[in-house]
Design a protein around this motif. Sequence first.
Motif, short mmCIF file in Angstrom:
data_model
loop_
_atom_site.label_atom_id
_atom_site.label_comp_id
_atom_site.label_asym_id
_atom_site.label_seq_id
_atom_site.Cartn_x
_atom_site.Cartn_y
_atom_site.Cartn_z
N VAL A 58 0.84 -1.20 0.00
CA VAL A 58 0.00 0.00 0.00
C VAL A 58 0.88 1.25 0.00
O VAL A 58 0.63 2.21 -0.74
N MET A 59 1.93 1.25 0.82
CA MET A 59 2.85 2.38 0.85
C MET A 59 3.54 2.57 -0.50
O MET A 59 3.71 3.70 -0.98
N GLU A 60 3.93 1.47 -1.10
CA GLU A 60 4.56 1.53 -2.42
C GLU A 60 3.62 2.19 -3.42
O GLU A 60 4.02 3.04 -4.22
N GLY A 61 2.33 1.81 -3.38
CA GLY A 61 1.35 2.42 -4.28
C GLY A 61 1.17 3.90 -4.01
O GLY A 61 1.03 4.71 -4.94
N ALA A 62 1.16 4.30 -2.74
CA ALA A 62 1.01 5.71 -2.39
C ALA A 62 2.20 6.52 -2.90
O ALA A 62 2.03 7.63 -3.43
N LEU A 63 3.40 5.98 -2.77
CA LEU A 63 4.58 6.70 -3.25
C LEU A 63 4.58 6.81 -4.77
O LEU A 63 4.98 7.85 -5.32
N ARG A 64 4.13 5.77 -5.42
CA ARG A 64 4.03 5.84 -6.88
C ARG A 64 3.03 6.92 -7.28
O ARG A 64 3.21 7.64 -8.27
N HIS A 65 1.96 7.05 -6.48
CA HIS A 65 0.89 8.02 -6.77
C HIS A 65 1.40 9.46 -6.67
O HIS A 65 1.00 10.32 -7.44
N ILE A 66 2.29 9.74 -5.69
CA ILE A 66 2.72 11.12 -5.46
C ILE A 66 4.05 11.46 -6.14
O ILE A 66 4.44 12.63 -6.16
N GLU A 67 4.72 10.49 -6.72
CA GLU A 67 6.10 10.68 -7.15
C GLU A 67 6.28 11.83 -8.12
O GLU A 67 7.25 12.60 -8.03
N ALA A 68 5.35 12.01 -9.05
CA ALA A 68 5.52 13.03 -10.08
C ALA A 68 5.33 14.44 -9.54
O ALA A 68 5.83 15.41 -10.13
N ASN A 69 4.61 14.59 -8.43
CA ASN A 69 4.25 15.93 -7.95
C ASN A 69 4.64 16.15 -6.49
O ASN A 69 3.95 16.87 -5.77
N CYS A 70 5.75 15.55 -6.05
CA CYS A 70 6.18 15.70 -4.66
C CYS A 70 7.32 16.71 -4.60
O CYS A 70 7.77 17.24 -5.62
#
Length: 390
Positions: free
Chosen positions: A130-142
């Motif tokens: 789940v954490m891996e998915g969350a990081l993938r979700h925010i990676e482009a705009n963090c």
Amino acid sequence: MSARESRASSPQADAFLPPRAVLRWPNGEASSGRLEAGPSDTLRFLADGVSGPLESRCEQRPARSGLDPGPIPVNLAQGPSPGEELYVEPALMQTVSRVEPDLLQMLARTAAGTPAAGVSASAEAALSRVMEGALRHIEANCTDPAAVRRARESLAKSIAVELVPTPSGGYLSRAADGDPVDPGDRLSRLKEGEHLLVRVSQEVGDEAHALAISATRLPGRQVQLSIFNSHGWGHLSDGLGLAVGLTTRHPAIGKVMQLEDAGRAMGFLNNRVVNFSDRTEQEDGAWRAPGAGLPLWVWLQTFGPDGVDLEPTGPQMTPQKSADCGIEVQFAWLASVLPEADYKLAKAHVLNTLAHAPASDDVGEGALQRLRERVTSSLSGHAMATATAS
């Protein structure tokens, strides 16, 4: 002059200000503000000031209350908007692939502080996904895409070990589920800036406590080796403070050592026994208390330069409140490898996903509201941390 005053004083800027909006926080509160265009046609909400959940986030850091809150990613709210006000809601991840619904429910109950709730080893592995998915979700705009990417890759390749009591009074470190992975070999393959995350379960009788080990490759063939305990170190009646004189609310303690020493330390986790001979009565109490984490302390203190004590690393955090060590220790690790703003946003995504677990009604409305409060706290923390970083 603040950033908000500067924007408001410009007639040209006023002509292009996005529409006014009201943010519906996950916990039911509302904040007024305005919208702006974000990257890739996304919307971002800027609150008018530090109030509501944003004010709550500044109680422990009063200096932040004078800052302009940072942007929060949002979507247009579903359902009718009363009057002429435009309502928005946080744009947060709600689903993740490759995770069984019953594991999400287990994680949701425990993250909500349900009495006597805990998580299995399978659920701990699911949380990493789940954490891996969350990081993938925010990676482009963090704020730091490289740090987010390294954390995501580490979660994807994380391994698990168990510390199991032996007849001799020590603890055998063995791969969980019989996974024949050599942590020392994994460490040798790290590039500068990359991490190796090891989830650890210390077992004593019917009790178990989740801990973690993190190795980060530094320049010049050095490695930061840290151990994580979401209890903190020495703050419970577990005897650790009395045993080794270590008392800190930081969940991570560690030291820097040469790559060769770190390799030997990580290799020791591959089917070897850690022991603490000639223990005093106080030390024996801590040795047998899973929450103390003393076997990991002894293991790490054994390796690296002589006479170098373990020191707190990473941010100080509130110690875990209940049987949620399997969740909180992973959050503690994530907080140590990411900028605060990115950590808080990723945490909000993770908790929101748990709040939307399939058949979440089985979790209970009280538990769901507690999860919404935690999502709100993390998201408001993200906005104030972003304000600090800008």
